[in-house]
Design a protein around this motif. Structure first.
Motif, PDB file in Angstrom:
ATOM      1  N   MET A   1      35.370  40.734  36.411  1.00 59.87           N
ATOM      2  CA  MET A   1      34.692  41.358  34.986  1.00 59.87           C
ATOM      3  C   MET A   1      34.871  42.816  35.026  1.00 59.87           C
ATOM      4  SD  MET A   1      33.552  39.665  32.464  1.00 59.87           S
ATOM      5  CE  MET A   1      32.631  38.012  33.027  1.00 59.87           C
ATOM      6  N   GLY A  53      43.174  41.239  29.446  1.00 58.15           N
ATOM      7  CA  GLY A  53      41.885  40.055  29.664  1.00 58.15           C
ATOM      8  C   GLY A  53      41.407  39.630  28.499  1.00 58.15           C
ATOM      9  N   ALA A  56      34.637  39.300  26.892  1.00 58.56           N
ATOM     10  CA  ALA A  56      33.679  38.342  27.324  1.00 58.56           C
ATOM     11  C   ALA A  56      32.282  38.370  26.638  1.00 58.56           C
ATOM     12  CB  ALA A  56      33.489  38.070  28.937  1.00 58.56           C
ATOM     13  N   ARG A  74      32.230  43.732  28.197  1.00 58.21           N
ATOM     14  CA  ARG A  74      32.759  43.365  29.544  1.00 58.21           C
ATOM     15  C   ARG A  74      34.193  42.609  29.137  1.00 58.21           C
ATOM     16  NH1 ARG A  74      27.094  42.545  30.786  1.00 58.21           N
ATOM     17  NH2 ARG A  74      26.673  44.106  32.441  1.00 58.21           N
ATOM     18  N   ASN A  76      36.881  39.960  30.643  1.00 59.50           N
ATOM     19  CA  ASN A  76      37.192  39.135  31.719  1.00 59.50           C
ATOM     20  C   ASN A  76      38.786  39.023  32.265  1.00 59.50           C
ATOM     21  OD1 ASN A  76      37.526  36.843  33.560  1.00 59.50           O
ATOM     22  ND2 ASN A  76      36.626  35.363  32.122  1.00 59.50           N
ATOM     23  N   THR A  77      38.808  39.284  33.341  1.00 60.57           N
ATOM     24  CA  THR A  77      40.358  39.660  33.948  1.00 60.57           C
ATOM     25  C   THR A  77      40.883  38.519  34.581  1.00 60.57           C
ATOM     26  OG1 THR A  77      39.449  40.718  35.871  1.00 60.57           O
ATOM     27  CG2 THR A  77      39.813  42.193  34.026  1.00 60.57           C
ATOM     28  N   GLU A  78      40.203  37.645  34.987  1.00 65.17           N
ATOM     29  CA  GLU A  78      40.536  36.411  35.536  1.00 65.17           C
ATOM     30  C   GLU A  78      41.156  35.494  34.658  1.00 65.17           C
ATOM     31  OE1 GLU A  78      37.358  34.618  37.889  1.00 65.17           O
ATOM     32  OE2 GLU A  78      36.922  36.626  38.718  1.00 65.17           O
TER      33      GLU A  78
END
Length: 79
Positions: A1, A53, A56, A74, A76-78
């Motif tokens: 994150m 991303g 989030a 934030r 989310n980079t996943e």
């Protein structure tokens, strides 16, 4: 994150107003994309995504005063 923070805007600036969000939770972003705009007594700046991303969380509402350095959202980079 990845945490997006209010950047330093000058030696004397400690508080800014978050004037506009250009994204919302769930928005896919790419590096360089404008996320939000903040305003101080002396200047307005656009805060850009530093990573790709999906947004989030948004932690600061439009129109809110907030401190320089605080996390405003934030990403989310996943994927």
């Amino acid at each position: 994150m990845f945490e997006v923070r209010i950047p330093k805007m000058g030696a004397s600036t400690v508080e800014v107003d978050l004037t506009k969000w250009y994204v919302s939770v769930g928005t896919s972003v790419v590096p360089g994309q404008i996320l939000a705009e903040v305003e101080s007594e002396k200047t307005n700046i656009e805060i850009e995504a530093e990573t790709a991303g999906v947004v989030a969380e948004i932690l600061v509402d439009e129109g809110s005063a907030t401190e320089v350095g605080i996390v405003i959202c934030r990403i989310n980079t996943e994927q």
